[in-house]
Design a protein around this motif. Structure first.
Motif, PDB file in Angstrom:
ATOM      1  N   ASP A   1      25.407  58.731  31.918  1.00 36.11           N
ATOM      2  CA  ASP A   1      24.100  58.745  32.577  1.00 36.11           C
ATOM      3  C   ASP A   1      22.997  59.144  31.608  1.00 36.11           C
ATOM      4  OD1 ASP A   1      25.242  58.103  35.060  1.00 36.11           O
ATOM      5  OD2 ASP A   1      25.668  60.233  35.468  1.00 36.11           O
TER       6      ASP A   1
ATOM      7  N   GLU B   1      22.507  68.336  28.709  1.00 34.87           N
ATOM      8  CA  GLU B   1      23.098  67.044  29.067  1.00 34.87           C
ATOM      9  C   GLU B   1      22.993  66.058  27.905  1.00 34.87           C
ATOM     10  OE1 GLU B   1      21.202  65.640  32.586  1.00 34.87           O
ATOM     11  OE2 GLU B   1      22.016  67.227  33.875  1.00 34.87           O
ATOM     12  N   TYR B   2      21.865  66.091  27.197  1.00 32.99           N
ATOM     13  CA  TYR B   2      21.695  65.192  26.051  1.00 32.99           C
ATOM     14  C   TYR B   2      22.802  65.432  25.025  1.00 32.99           C
ATOM     15  CZ  TYR B   2      19.486  62.864  22.046  1.00 32.99           C
ATOM     16  OH  TYR B   2      19.236  62.042  20.967  1.00 32.99           O
TER      17      TYR B   2
ATOM     18  N   PRO C   1       9.073  71.814  33.885  1.00 29.32           N
ATOM     19  CA  PRO C   1       8.969  70.721  32.912  1.00 29.32           C
ATOM     20  C   PRO C   1       7.849  70.941  31.905  1.00 29.32           C
ATOM     21  CG  PRO C   1       8.195  70.031  35.082  1.00 29.32           C
ATOM     22  CD  PRO C   1       8.846  71.359  35.264  1.00 29.32           C
TER      23      PRO C   1
ATOM     24  N   THR D   1      18.961  64.484  31.590  1.00 29.65           N
ATOM     25  CA  THR D   1      17.694  65.060  32.043  1.00 29.65           C
ATOM     26  C   THR D   1      17.397  66.404  31.393  1.00 29.65           C
ATOM     27  OG1 THR D   1      18.768  66.112  33.942  1.00 29.65           O
ATOM     28  CG2 THR D   1      17.898  63.889  34.260  1.00 29.65           C
ATOM     29  N   THR D   2      18.405  67.037  30.808  1.00 30.29           N
ATOM     30  CA  THR D   2      18.213  68.311  30.103  1.00 30.29           C
ATOM     31  C   THR D   2      18.772  68.170  28.695  1.00 30.29           C
ATOM     32  OG1 THR D   2      20.362  69.251  30.718  1.00 30.29           O
ATOM     33  CG2 THR D   2      18.526  69.559  32.278  1.00 30.29           C
TER      34      THR D   2
ATOM     35  N   PRO E   1      14.194  65.049  27.732  1.00 29.01           N
ATOM     36  CA  PRO E   1      15.093  66.072  28.276  1.00 29.01           C
ATOM     37  C   PRO E   1      14.413  67.440  28.266  1.00 29.01           C
ATOM     38  CG  PRO E   1      16.274  64.646  26.758  1.00 29.01           C
ATOM     39  CD  PRO E   1      14.819  64.297  26.635  1.00 29.01           C
ATOM     40  N   GLN E   2      14.750  68.272  29.229  1.00 32.76           N
ATOM     41  CA  GLN E   2      14.067  69.545  29.402  1.00 32.76           C
ATOM     42  C   GLN E   2      14.964  70.724  29.029  1.00 32.76           C
ATOM     43  OE1 GLN E   2      10.732  69.934  30.455  1.00 32.76           O
ATOM     44  NE2 GLN E   2      10.731  67.713  30.088  1.00 32.76           N
TER      45      GLN E   2
ATOM     46  N   ALA F   1      14.704  72.636  33.543  1.00 29.65           N
ATOM     47  CA  ALA F   1      14.346  71.545  34.453  1.00 29.65           C
ATOM     48  C   ALA F   1      13.384  71.984  35.538  1.00 29.65           C
ATOM     49  CB  ALA F   1      15.611  70.968  35.083  1.00 29.65           C
TER      50      ALA F   1
ATOM     51  N   ALA G   1      12.458  57.163  29.780  1.00 32.62           N
ATOM     52  CA  ALA G   1      12.769  58.311  30.640  1.00 32.62           C
ATOM     53  C   ALA G   1      11.978  59.524  30.173  1.00 32.62           C
ATOM     54  CB  ALA G   1      14.270  58.617  30.589  1.00 32.62           C
ATOM     55  N   PRO G   2      11.839  60.518  31.036  1.00 31.46           N
ATOM     56  CA  PRO G   2      11.195  61.759  30.594  1.00 31.46           C
ATOM     57  C   PRO G   2      12.000  62.408  29.477  1.00 31.46           C
ATOM     58  CG  PRO G   2      11.356  61.677  32.989  1.00 31.46           C
ATOM     59  CD  PRO G   2      12.202  60.555  32.467  1.00 31.46           C
TER      60      PRO G   2
END
Length: 434
Positions: free
Chosen positions: A163, A170-171, A298, A166-167, A291-292, A295, A288-289
């Motif tokens: 996927d 996760e990246y 932001p 988003t963070t 990664p944060q 979260a 995409a935004p």
């Protein structure tokens, strides 16, 4: 000019001229029976066509665009004119990171008395902070910005059941999983020759590399936010999950084309680069935004962007500010900047009607500019210093060594070296330093 922005004990030629004459060597001017004539040094594509709209509507203030080769040559040319005491334009397109250097050289006028401070609400806090130098004046009006965004080959991620992250946690996991599944593929690269990229990532994490405290500059590179970013990327490079090759090389371009570079942490202007370097991949990328780190809160950083500034040699500062305000906040002008010049306007609310269709390269993603607007609205404050060129050069040198070493500790050491080099240079150049 506020005393904290000037070299201690140094009065430039331009300052002396102002003191002696009470005015400046005019970049433009007017006669009693003709319009005010302003000169504008700029390099953005087709900006002269945007200015034509103003000239058609404002016969009393006429602006001539003098096309420049680019940001750095224009700034060098301006500083030469300031030192000589004549030859500067009324207005100049100046990148955000160059403003402190120009202010410390007495090249830019403080526009507070011309009402520029009233424009603050048109721009995000992060963008506005870059033209006000910690609230000690208004030295330019934001023109375009470069909020950072992430780009992924989602067709390839889908192949491996991965996927869009988003963070940053996760990246890192997606990067590791992707490279483990296919060692020829990377989610991205760490680029040791793009200081602006790294500064934007540090900005997102909460860094501000310089600060101003009345009479003194502070250098705050080796602080927790930047150290966090360096350690993070150093860990990914050391593990092998992320590539360590620079961007904008033939090898990197080939990776964008053949799918070995599956992602790019970049900016809002990335579609132009991708369409030029990897045209056959159109429609395969997803914006995409960024990664944060958190979260729930932001944040974003800028990579790129410029302003419209008025020089100290202009005799027509009021007219210059009137034009610069129109150029960067009037809905018609801002729409023209987006449509004709192809930049991402800093006044995104004013530009929204024009930014209703995604770039052609992302024609399948109708929410492209919604993502960009959200990124722009969360750009964190960041202060540049008068020796940004030294800090950026130190980044290139020190992180090149770190990227070659491929160790997390080398990345952390590079931040310390940047801090020391930048601070020593400020002191050597005669600035007061905390």
């Amino acid at each position: 000019m506020h005393s904290s922005l000037r070299r201690i004990g140094v009065v430039t030629v331009a300052t002396a001229a102002l003191i002696l004459t009470g005015c400046s060597g005019a970049g433009g001017g007017s006669s009693s029976d003709g319009p005010v004539e302003l000169t504008y040094w700029a390099w953005a594509p087709n900006l002269d066509k945007v200015v034509d709209i103003w000239n058609d509507q404002n016969p009393d203030i006429q602006v001539t665009v003098n096309k420049q080769d680019g940001g750095d040559p224009a700034i060098t040319k301006l500083l030469t004119a300031i030192k000589a005491g004549s030859g500067a334009p009324d207005l100049i397109q100046a990148e955000y990171q160059k403003i402190p250097t120009l202010v410390s050289s007495d090249a830019l006028a403080d526009l507070t008395d011309q009402g520029a401070g009233d424009l603050e609400g048109e721009f995000s806090e992060g963008v506005w902070s870059s033209v006000t130098l910690d609230g000690q004046g208004v030295y330019a009006i934001p023109q375009d910005s470069g909020p950072m965004m992430a780009y992924y080959r989602t067709d390839i991620l889908d192949q491996f059941g991965l996927d869009v992250p988003t963070t940053w946690d996760e990246y890192a996991q997606v990067a590791e999983d992707l490279h483990a599944a296919d060692p020829s593929k990377y989610l991205g690269t760490f680029s040791a020759n793009d200081a602006g990229w790294f500064a934007g990532l540090s900005q997102q994490a909460g860094a501000s590399w310089w600060s101003i405290d009345d009479q003194s500059w502070g250098v705050d590179i080796a602080e927790d936010p930047t150290e966090q970013v360096a350690s993070y990327w150093g860990g990914l490079v050391e593990s092998g999950a992320i590539d360590n090759k620079p961007m904008y090389t033939p090898e990197w371009n080939a990776g964008l084309n053949d799918g070995s570079q599956v992602g790019w942490i970049s900016s809002v202007w990335a579609p132009g680069v991708l369409s030029g370097n990897a045209p056959d991949t159109a429609g395969k990328w997803t914006a995409a935004p960024l990664p944060q780190w958190d979260a729930a809160n932001p944040s974003d950083g800028n990579w790129g962007g410029s302003t419209t500034a008025v020089t100290t040699q202009s005799d027509e500062k009021e007219a210059a500010v009137e034009f610069a305000t129109w150029l960067n906040t009037d809905p018609e002008a801002v729409a023209a900047l987006a449509d004709i010049s192809g930049v991402y306007p800093a006044a995104t609310d004013a530009a929204a009607p024009a930014l209703d269709t995604a770039p052609e390269f992302f024609s399948q993603q109708s929410d492209f500019y919604d993502i960009a607007a959200e990124a722009s609205s969360t750009v964190a404050p960041f202060t540049y210093g008068p020796n940004v060129n030294v800090a950026f050069s130190a980044y290139n040198d020190e992180f090149a060594k770190a990227a070659d070493a491929r160790t997390q500790s080398a990345f952390e050491d590079a931040v310390d070296a940047m801090q020391e080099i930048t601070t020593d240079d400020l002191v050597k150049s005669g600035f007061s330093v905390e």
